[in-house]
Structure formats: C-alpha cells, structure tokens
Design a protein around this motif. Structure first.
Motif, mmCIF file in Angstrom:
data_model
loop_
_atom_site.group_PDB
_atom_site.id
_atom_site.type_symbol
_atom_site.label_atom_id
_atom_site.label_comp_id
_atom_site.label_asym_id
_atom_site.label_seq_id
_atom_site.Cartn_x
_atom_site.Cartn_y
_atom_site.Cartn_z
ATOM 1 N N VAL A 144 0.939 -1.244 0.091
ATOM 2 C CA VAL A 144 0.050 0.173 -0.084
ATOM 3 C C VAL A 144 0.968 1.163 0.030
ATOM 4 N N THR A 145 0.300 2.356 -0.297
ATOM 5 C CA THR A 145 0.903 3.711 -0.274
ATOM 6 C C THR A 145 0.215 4.591 0.651
ATOM 7 N N LEU A 146 0.981 5.133 1.418
ATOM 8 C CA LEU A 146 0.221 6.184 2.271
ATOM 9 C C LEU A 146 0.807 7.579 2.069
ATOM 10 N N GLY A 147 0.108 8.550 2.194
ATOM 11 C CA GLY A 147 0.481 9.730 2.280
ATOM 12 C C GLY A 147 0.610 10.068 3.879
ATOM 13 N N ALA A 148 1.641 10.747 4.183
ATOM 14 C CA ALA A 148 1.953 10.655 5.671
ATOM 15 C C ALA A 148 2.909 11.850 6.001
ATOM 16 N N TRP A 149 3.096 12.200 7.193
ATOM 17 C CA TRP A 149 3.749 13.116 7.827
ATOM 18 C C TRP A 149 4.939 12.389 8.763
ATOM 19 N N LEU A 150 6.209 12.755 8.881
ATOM 20 C CA LEU A 150 6.911 12.081 9.876
ATOM 21 C C LEU A 150 6.871 12.604 11.102
ATOM 22 N N GLN A 155 7.949 6.944 12.476
ATOM 23 C CA GLN A 155 6.823 6.916 13.019
ATOM 24 C C GLN A 155 6.022 8.015 12.295
ATOM 25 N N LEU A 156 4.944 7.495 11.494
ATOM 26 C CA LEU A 156 4.104 8.076 10.710
ATOM 27 C C LEU A 156 2.717 8.548 10.977
ATOM 28 N N ARG A 157 2.192 9.766 10.641
ATOM 29 C CA ARG A 157 0.785 9.983 10.822
ATOM 30 C C ARG A 157 0.388 10.722 9.789
ATOM 31 N N GLY A 159 -4.525 8.370 11.914
ATOM 32 C CA GLY A 159 -3.855 7.424 12.966
ATOM 33 C C GLY A 159 -2.309 7.576 12.767
ATOM 34 N N PHE A 160 -1.737 6.628 13.642
ATOM 35 C CA PHE A 160 -0.242 6.724 13.672
ATOM 36 C C PHE A 160 0.281 5.285 13.345
ATOM 37 N N ILE A 161 1.306 5.076 12.636
ATOM 38 C CA ILE A 161 1.756 3.897 12.234
ATOM 39 C C ILE A 161 3.360 3.929 12.256
ATOM 40 N N GLN A 162 4.139 2.608 12.558
ATOM 41 C CA GLN A 162 5.595 2.793 12.445
ATOM 42 C C GLN A 162 5.891 1.936 11.126
ATOM 43 N N TYR A 218 -0.591 -3.111 13.656
ATOM 44 C CA TYR A 218 -0.017 -3.254 12.165
ATOM 45 C C TYR A 218 1.097 -2.269 12.281
ATOM 46 N N GLU A 219 2.172 -2.676 11.450
ATOM 47 C CA GLU A 219 3.171 -1.731 10.955
ATOM 48 C C GLU A 219 3.479 -2.071 9.566
#
Length: 429
Positions: A16-22, A35-37, A41-44, A85-86
């Motif tokens: 999958v692809t996420l658009g995220a901030w670090l 550590q992404l958000r 939500g948040f995921i590693q 999940y990670e």
C-alpha cells in the motif's frame, strides 16, 4: 494502492501507499524506524537498508520532523503496535522537507504550546482528543436523529441576552446594538413550538473573565428543546443521551483512549439511570462535610466535586433556588422558592456538563419574571408570543461540548478539547 492508516488493517500482507507526515524517527544501524501519521492515525514504518538501497535509506535517516512524504510498503500484523500493524517500507517519495520543527519530542511549557496550537494539534495526544471530540459530535447527531429530533440553527447575533446577564460581547449591527449569543435556547423554544423536538449544535460566547480549567470564552453547545415534555421526562432524555455518547466513544475510540491512558473502567459504569439529589439535600451534605455554605448560594467547583465524589456516575442536582436561576425556569408546583431544573455533574471533578429545566409556559407568570428581572418587553415580545399562541409544557437543556470531551477523554483543562481555544487574554492563533 493508496489507503489510510485507519484502514490499513484491511490490507494485511498487501503493498500500500500512504500519504503521511514524519512524526518522529530513530535508527539502529541498518534499520530505520519512521513514526508516521496521516490524520487518521499513527503507524510505524520500518526500513531495512538492504531492502530499500543506500540512497533511500540515507534519505529516510536525514528526514526532518513533520516532513511530508508518500510511503510504500507491505502491511504486517504486529500485536505490539497500538494499531496492530506496522509497515515494512519498500519506497519513500519525499513531498516536502520541513524546516526545523519547533515542537520537538520533549517537554514544552503550556504557553509555548498554546502559541503553537496550530502545530500542537498534530501531536498524538491532541490528535486523540480531537478524534474523541469528533466521535461525541457524530454520536450526538445519531442519537437525536434516531429519537426524532430536528436540527435547527439559532442565530449567533442577537438583540438580547438569553439569560438576562451582562456577560455578553457587544457589537454594532449597522445602527443597532447586537450581541454574540450566549445560548440558542430561546430560539430553540420557538423552534420546538413548530417542530416538536429540536436540537441545535453551535458556538456560544461568554464575556466572563474566568481563568479556571473549566472555562472558555467561546465554546460549543448542544441544546435540545422538547414540546409536551415535563422536567422528569427531560431528565430521562439527558441521561440516555449522555449514556449513548459515552458508550459510542468506548466502542469507536479504543486507540485514542489508550493513547490518553484513560481509565475506561470508570466510563463503563456510565449507564442510565443517573442518581438525583435535591439542592436542599446537597446543601445538607456539604455542610456535613465541613463546607461553609448556606441555602440560597450557588455551588462552586469544590462543592460540585465533593458531591460528584459520592457517586460513580454523573449526578443530577435538582430544584435550585429561584433567585439563582434564569428567569424562564418553571417554579416547582409545591414550592415557590425553587424551580424545576437540574444540573448534571460529571464524575472525577469535571463539574457541570448539562444545565436544564422545564420552561415557564404561563403568560402571566412570564410577564412577572420580566418585571422582576427588568427585561425589555420590546426585546422579548417574540418570546412572550410563544405563551400567547398555543403554549404547552416544554423542557430543554444545554450540554457543553468541551467539558464533556474533557471528562470522557480524561483531559484536565478544557483548552485542549477545542481546536483553537479562546481564553482570557488569548486570541491567537
């Protein structure tokens, strides 16, 4: 495939692809942990140098906090992770490398954080509080829609006060005086005479120079009003509504409550009916507990907290003295010194979250109240009309959203329960 962190459990073992901030990062030799958000939500994300290559690994290690990126990887189940999940990262595509971020993973003072509220909202705890706030709002609409209420929007600019007080923000309305609304209640009574059961949800304003942890200058209220309903029936609506929103948060915000380390055992006890104590008995209780208070005085925060500590559910304090309550409250049928009203006090020291009453439906009595409170007959003529043209018994209440969010989320100060709080001496950001 693009997805969100909230939906990532639907894609176990898929790429999958996420658009995220670090949000944060750390590295250990040939492995980097991001550590992404993404707002949901948040995921590693885990990068292994041997799998992504030297260049991508170097990019990841040098990324600054709050940089934005697209992250591609395989979703792996991990029971140790808050989300379960990670992401085993296979590629990153940097969108924007952030400048040096002012809110680092360390302790900051409250004033600094409030000055940077527009950025503080991104932190894990503030994110959790806002998600709980959103769930309470969602559950509110669900409850009242299910119960047959109609949503009505009262005006924010008004020509007079709802409660006859002076704690109003004044403005000019062309060549007239106007005020920011401190309650939509009077207008909701008019709506109830047209539509039966109604509720509003909107901002209210109090020009009250208070600095306590329970007060805001601008806050949001849910204000239902119900025709053909007496005070006791209204109390049942209130306790069922509060029970409903608490149970919705428990069901739908498990991760957020865990982030906030909220003791959910106390919330699980919140089931209707709620205990009731009269104002008379509350005064006696407080006097027996050593408080210096006499009949006729209003309760302060210490008094409400002491009463609440005697119960493990919210408690209704009923039948307050007429002289300390609003002009529109209906007198008790057996006593002319108290009115048919109640405040709902939340457990754990969070104070009053609901104020409600049965409203005066008699034209002559309401006129008497106008005279006693020196209210302008012209300004309130439309409100009197509701008693002249088909008056009926009716009741209503107002729930303060921010105090309710504070209680359910276990947040000490209401300034963290609204995205951009307006406090005494704070109008920025």
């Amino acid at each position: 495939m693009k997805t969100t962190i909230k939906q990532i459990g639907q894609h176990e073992n898929e790429s999958v692809t996420l658009g995220a901030w670090l949000a944060n990062k750390r590295s250990s030799g040939k492995i980097a942990f991001l550590q992404l958000r993404d707002g949901t939500g948040f995921i590693q994300g885990v990068l292994v140098k041997a799998e992504v290559g030297e260049e991508k690994f170097k990019q990841a290690k040098e990324l600054s906090q709050e940089s934005s990126l697209y992250v591609t990887g395989t979703v792996k189940k991990d029971d140790r992770a808050p989300s379960g999940y990670e992401l085993a990262v296979t590629d990153i595509d940097i969108i924007h490398e952030a400048s040096e971020y002012p809110i680092t993973p360390k302790e900051h003072g409250t004033e600094f954080l409030m000055d940077h509220r527009h950025l503080w909202l991104r932190s894990k705890k503030q994110h959790a509080i806002m998600r709980i706030r959103n769930e309470i709002i969602r559950a509110t609409y669900e409850y009242f829609n299910h119960e047959g209420f109609v949503k009505v929007d009262p005006p924010i600019l008004t020509a007079s006060s709802a409660e006859g007080t002076t704690e109003l923000f004044h403005t000019k309305y062309f060549d007239e005086d106007a005020y920011l609304s401190q309650s939509g209640q009077l207008y909701m009574e008019a709506a109830a005479m047209a539509l039966g059961k109604v509720f509003s949800f909107g901002p209210t304003f109090r020009a009250e120079k208070s600095k306590t942890r329970r007060h805001l200058i601008e806050f949001w209220m849910i204000e239902p009003e119900m025709a053909f309903m007496d005070h006791e029936e209204s109390l049942e609506v209130q306790e069922n509504y509060v029970t409903s929103i608490v149970q919705s948060v428990l069901t739908n915000c498990k991760e957020e409550l865990a982030v906030l380390e909220r003791d959910t055992a106390v919330l699980e006890k919140i089931q209707a009916p709620f205990p009731r104590i009269s104002y008379d008995d509350a005064i006696t209780f407080l006097q027996n507990e050593g408080y210096e208070i006499t009949w006729g005085e209003d309760f302060g925060a210490p008094h409400e907290t002491a009463i609440a500590e005697a119960y493990d559910k919210p408690v209704f304090i009923t039948n307050y003295p007429k002289d300390i309550k609003a002009f529109y409250m209906k007198p008790h049928p057996e006593r002319d010194d108290v009115v048919l009203c109640a405040d709902l006090i939340a457990p754990e020291g969070y104070g009053e979250i609901i104020g409600g009453s049965q409203r005066i439906d008699d034209e002559a009595l309401l006129q008497q109240r106008y005279d006693e409170h020196s209210l302008s007959a012209d300004a309130y003529q439309w409100y009197m009309d509701l008693r002249k043209y088909g008056s009926v018994p009716h009741s209503g209440f107002g729930l303060g959203l921010e105090r309710t969010v504070a209680w359910i989320s276990g947040t000490e100060h209401v300034r963290e329960t609204i995205p951009f709080p307006r406090l005494l001496n704070r109008l920025y950001p």
